[in-house]
Design a protein around this motif. Sequence first.
Motif, short mmCIF file in Angstrom:
data_model
loop_
_atom_site.label_atom_id
_atom_site.label_comp_id
_atom_site.label_asym_id
_atom_site.label_seq_id
_atom_site.Cartn_x
_atom_site.Cartn_y
_atom_site.Cartn_z
N ARG A 1 24.36 -14.03 12.83
CA ARG A 1 25.70 -14.32 12.99
C ARG A 1 26.82 -13.29 12.60
O ARG A 1 28.21 -13.55 13.28
N LYS B 1 21.76 -14.36 10.08
CA LYS B 1 23.15 -14.52 8.94
C LYS B 1 23.30 -13.48 9.44
O LYS B 1 24.46 -13.33 9.66
N ALA C 1 29.27 -10.59 4.32
CA ALA C 1 28.60 -11.44 4.67
C ALA C 1 27.16 -11.14 3.28
O ALA C 1 26.32 -12.38 3.01
N ASP D 1 17.18 -12.40 6.51
CA ASP D 1 18.40 -12.27 6.15
C ASP D 1 19.69 -12.47 7.92
O ASP D 1 20.65 -11.86 8.75
#
Length: 440
Positions: free
Chosen positions: A432, A429, A402, A426
């Motif tokens: 996830r 993100k 990622a 981050d």
Amino acid sequence: MIKVCKFGGTSMADAAAIRKVKDIVSADDSRRYIVVSAPGKRNKNDIKITDTLYACYDEAVKVGTCKKKFALIRERFTEIVRDLGLSIDINAVLDRTEKEIDEQRSADFAASRGEYLSAVVMAEFLGYEFVDASEMILFDSRGRLNSEYTDDMVKSRLSGIEHAVIPGFYGKNYGGSIKTFSRGGSDITGSIIARGVGADLYENWTDVSGFLVCDPRIVPEAKTISQITYKELRELSYMGASVLHSEAIFPVMKGKIPINIKNTFRPEDKGTMIVPNEKYEAKEAEEVITGIAGKKDFTVIFIEKSLMNSEVGFIRRVLSVIEHHGLRVEHLPSGIDTLSVVVASDQLKGGVLGDVINEIRESVSPDYVHVIENISVIATVGHGMARRPGTAATLFTALADAGINIRMIDQGSSELNIIVGVANDDYEKCIRAIYNAFIK
Ligand code: ADP
Ligand code: ASP
Ligand code: MG
């Protein structure tokens, strides 16, 4: 069979929600002791009663009376009482409460009145006895819960009472005045009552159908956790999963009373069962991880010194600098020649960070000290990790894929969690990415 039920702010927000609470309570006669929060938000832009009460306190301190802000409290409660069709003289109770807030000049007292009023209304609506938490829950001279005394008081006060409504969030301090728990503390009250009456189950009714693997605001499709242990829950709630107060498990833990997180607005959903650690059933087919939670805004103080490990007292000296400033350490990952001290950034304001760095330099003469700010700490939690090799590799690969740079890693020896530090930017993100890597 005895069940203690705690209903949170959204469950008490208005007459429609309170009617649902009554349906739930009436559907099962073992739901004997009902703990309530203050009315919470009715919609996204609404204000919680508790927040308005803190504002009442501020107003009383500033201008001598909380009249203006208290009008909002009056409006909410008179509306609830009217919509429920109750005949109690709520205005008389509100008049007295307003006067007491003006006189007492205590933020805790003011804040506690949300739960107090909520319980008065609920007791009337259910036709149950109102029993005040301040008669049963006592704090010691250092402000900590006196659990033995409290246990005895709950037992004796509620014995012989078939059904009662008890306000959450507060008790009485050593000197006799009202003291609240920290925010979200009605969860603790429910747990204390469950322990005191020796309940078979503590039902915690809220606005979600259980504990989700992660915050639904970050991963909307997050799955519900069907079963979780006290220990896993403690890790997750401490790390910011706000469904249940992180201290709420302690009272029930002693009595090994399970907690069931349930949804007032979907009572048929099973919710999440929180069980004693040894009741954890390893289901091979199930997920490796149980949940993910995190908190933003930490600072990492990274210290490097060759042969640090052979220097006796090195860590102690670093920590005494930290202690000297009264700072709480969140994590302390270390390597052979490195040590990172992770501290919540709000503790380092007003020049504290600079002082700490200088004192660390003086005290241990490190080769290198580096500060990384704006860090989020994210915990991936699950007993399942201990039995499965490669969990850490899966996690780190997911973050690398990622494009997330890991700034810190801390894995406890219990193998119950893996903690990573990433840039605040981050945060979402990262959660996830971990979710997608583990949850199928
Ligand atoms: P109550 O007022 O009933 O005590 P809270 O607002 O304290 O309710 O807690 C429920 C809220 O917690 C949910 O509405 C949800 O937004 C939030 N939440 C955060 N993390 C999670 C999670 N992992 N699972 C479920 N809900 C979560
Ligand atoms: N009403 C309190 C709060 O808003 C306690 C609670 O809801 O548990 O924090
Ligand atoms: Mg809560």
